[in-house]
Design a protein around this motif. Sequence first.
Motif, PDB file in Angstrom:
ATOM      1  N   LYS A   1      -5.514   2.064   2.567  1.00 20.76           N
ATOM      2  CA  LYS A   1      -4.719   2.934   1.662  1.00 20.76           C
ATOM      3  C   LYS A   1      -5.081   4.185   1.389  1.00 20.76           C
ATOM      4  CE  LYS A   1      -3.518   2.922  -3.299  1.00 20.76           C
ATOM      5  NZ  LYS A   1      -4.031   2.288  -4.739  1.00 20.76           N
TER       6      LYS A   1
ATOM      7  N   GLU B   1       2.105   1.776  -3.466  1.00 18.84           N
ATOM      8  CA  GLU B   1       1.035   1.997  -4.356  1.00 18.84           C
ATOM      9  C   GLU B   1       0.935   3.523  -4.385  1.00 18.84           C
ATOM     10  OE1 GLU B   1      -2.577  -0.110  -3.684  1.00 18.84           O
ATOM     11  OE2 GLU B   1      -1.488  -2.056  -4.226  1.00 18.84           O
TER      12      GLU B   1
ATOM     13  N   ARG C   1      -5.282  -7.414  -4.074  1.00 15.00           N
ATOM     14  CA  ARG C   1      -5.454  -6.500  -2.794  1.00 15.00           C
ATOM     15  C   ARG C   1      -5.022  -7.081  -1.829  1.00 15.00           C
ATOM     16  NH1 ARG C   1      -6.568  -1.943  -5.938  1.00 15.00           N
ATOM     17  NH2 ARG C   1      -7.762  -2.392  -7.600  1.00 15.00           N
TER      18      ARG C   1
ATOM     19  N   LYS D   1      -2.559   7.301   1.918  1.00 17.87           N
ATOM     20  CA  LYS D   1      -2.370   8.476   0.883  1.00 17.87           C
ATOM     21  C   LYS D   1      -2.572   9.806   1.366  1.00 17.87           C
ATOM     22  CE  LYS D   1      -3.508   8.983  -3.752  1.00 17.87           C
ATOM     23  NZ  LYS D   1      -4.253   8.888  -5.007  1.00 17.87           N
TER      24      LYS D   1
ATOM     25  N   LEU E   1       0.747  -1.129  -0.067  1.00 15.77           N
ATOM     26  CA  LEU E   1       0.156  -0.100   0.026  1.00 15.77           C
ATOM     27  C   LEU E   1       0.802   1.378  -0.094  1.00 15.77           C
ATOM     28  CD1 LEU E   1      -2.862  -1.068   2.501  1.00 15.77           C
ATOM     29  CD2 LEU E   1      -2.729  -1.110  -0.041  1.00 15.77           C
TER      30      LEU E   1
END
Lengths: 247, 370, 70
Positions: A188, A33, C59, A192, A30
Amino acid sequence: MKPVYLRPKSLTETVSHYCPGCTHGISHRLVAEVIDELGIQSKTIGVASVGCSVFAYNYFEVDFQQAAHGRAPAVATGIKRVHPDKIVFTYQGDGDLASIGAAEIVHAAARGENITVIFINNAIYGMTGGQMAPTTLEGQVTTTSPSGRTHSVQGYPLKMSELIATIEGAYYVVRCSLHNPAHIARAKRAIKQAFENQIEGKGFSMVEVLSTCPTNWRMTPVEALKWVEQHMIPVYPLGEFKTGEGE
Amino acid sequence: MAEPILMKGNEAIAEAAIRAGCRFFFGYPITPQNEIPEYMSKRLPEVGGVFVQAESEVASINMVYGAAGAGARVMTSSSSPGISLMMEGISYLAGAELPCVIVNMSRGGPGLGGIQPSQADYFQATKGGGHGDYRLIVYGPSSVQEACDLMMKAFDVADKYRNPVMILGDGMIGQMMEPVVFKDDARESSISEKPWATTGNEGRKPNVITSIYLDPEVLDAHNWKLFRKYKAIEENEVMYQTYHEDDAEWFLVAYGTVARICMSVMEKMRKEGVKLGLIRPITLWPFPKAILRQVADKAKGFLCVEMSTGQMVEDVRLAVGGKAPVYFYGRTGGAVPLPRAIEKRVRDVIAGRDPVVTDYLEHNQGGGGK
Amino acid sequence: MDKRVVFNEAHCKSCELCVWICPKQIIHLKQELNPLGYRPAYVSDEDQEQCISCAMCARMCPDAVIEVFR
């Protein structure tokens, strides 16, 4: 065919040392990403802690420093003060952040250091073989609480997000979980947000991630996810504890 | 040539650090070095630097680690109990080969001890202190001017060898005022010259700062690499000063504050015809072994004087290698040896009234100088 | 044939989180071991057709083994 999901570029090709099913790997992915999506790979500097995530620097394709046990927020402070334009994050477990590094995390938050902290809470010391952590649940059996943690003997689980949220200098404090894809997506978004806060200069952000330790919990990876949902979340409720200064 | 300025040792050292290009200071208050962080908190912002008062010495040294790993010229300062708290971080700095400067204005110990001058941290500074097979480069200045000069040098040496450097002073060096001349070579910090630093991996592979090597073969190789570096430091960086090396029969050996007192004793006794010299180590590690070994061939004996119960004397004995007797005189806990006490000790040694194995306690009672 | 779900079998640790989460229950472990000593997860060629490209497996995967296409 169009890609729906591709491996993040900010992860290295290295096979991790984490046990099968350990959600450290999900947290790493995560973070990678988010680094990809924000386009900050070449300006991100990570700080690895002591514990299972000690080798985090092997898995991220970014500059990294490995810190002494509990000291990652102090090391991150040193880096961020030298390079205020770079993105600095720590990746710490519960033994590191909530026990030996309790002072460092509290004061980094109090100073409002403009850093991002990823805090992995799996209620146990993983790397050293399953000893009691400050976050171990009451009744939870570990190798140093063989009869189960009893508050009259070993005290109560430490709720770091609630604690850090009381600090004026903390900007964003959130607890999330990785026990299913919906919660992974929420985690996530929180990660972020925590990086975006830093980019925007808003200050100290901490994302607590409830995680599993199938090996030391003596469970299958799937059982461990269910244990998070059934036993950890009631003690460590999910949600945003602080979003913005002074709130 | 710049005019001399009268400055307190601690403040002069702080100014010297800034002139050496240091722009980052992380520290925690402790007596007797508080003028260093106080000065830095005012001066660093004026030159675009950063001062952070940390929550502890543990945090300070780890902030130093982060900043050093990020390529900055960085320092901290403390005093004995605080330096003990930093030992974990110093070991990591040495293991990860990060350059930085650590000032120890040492005070009496063990434990909380006192706040007066002491040299009881010699072992801690020169023999490790933290865990693992490492060395600090340790300077022992004996005047404010020398402390400033060594401070400027310390940052260069730290960068050259990628190694932490310690300035081992004491409350006397830190607190006294002396005239100081800052050499006109103020420098900028040199982040760009450190290709190993973590600055964001724009256009290159990621840099990693670490001290963990779980593979025994790799850690063994790392330690021998450090060892070779320490060998090079021993070959290149030894500093000392000798006084009356040519004609002296007896030698005082002392560093820092005590060396100044020994110098007065030497000058006084030489006027009275005693052929006395002085060897003053400036680098405590690497220790100036060669000069001691050399003068030991003709010396009748050495008297090592310290503000401890005898720490550097062990290195003096190792260097002399039994070629001449090595005597010791020490005061501790903030008591500073008096010139007359050292003089009496010298006379006792020369007269043969003092065996090599000495009852320190008996001799030291009442200051040994009555 | 273009696959919808692709496994980097060499990195798989047989944790079975993908097996558990797959809504179509088309992910299984191979009998043979990968170089790490684990039985890697896979979707058979015939089951690829059933994949709905929801990417829940990817995921969920702690080892970034899975990539998904539509």
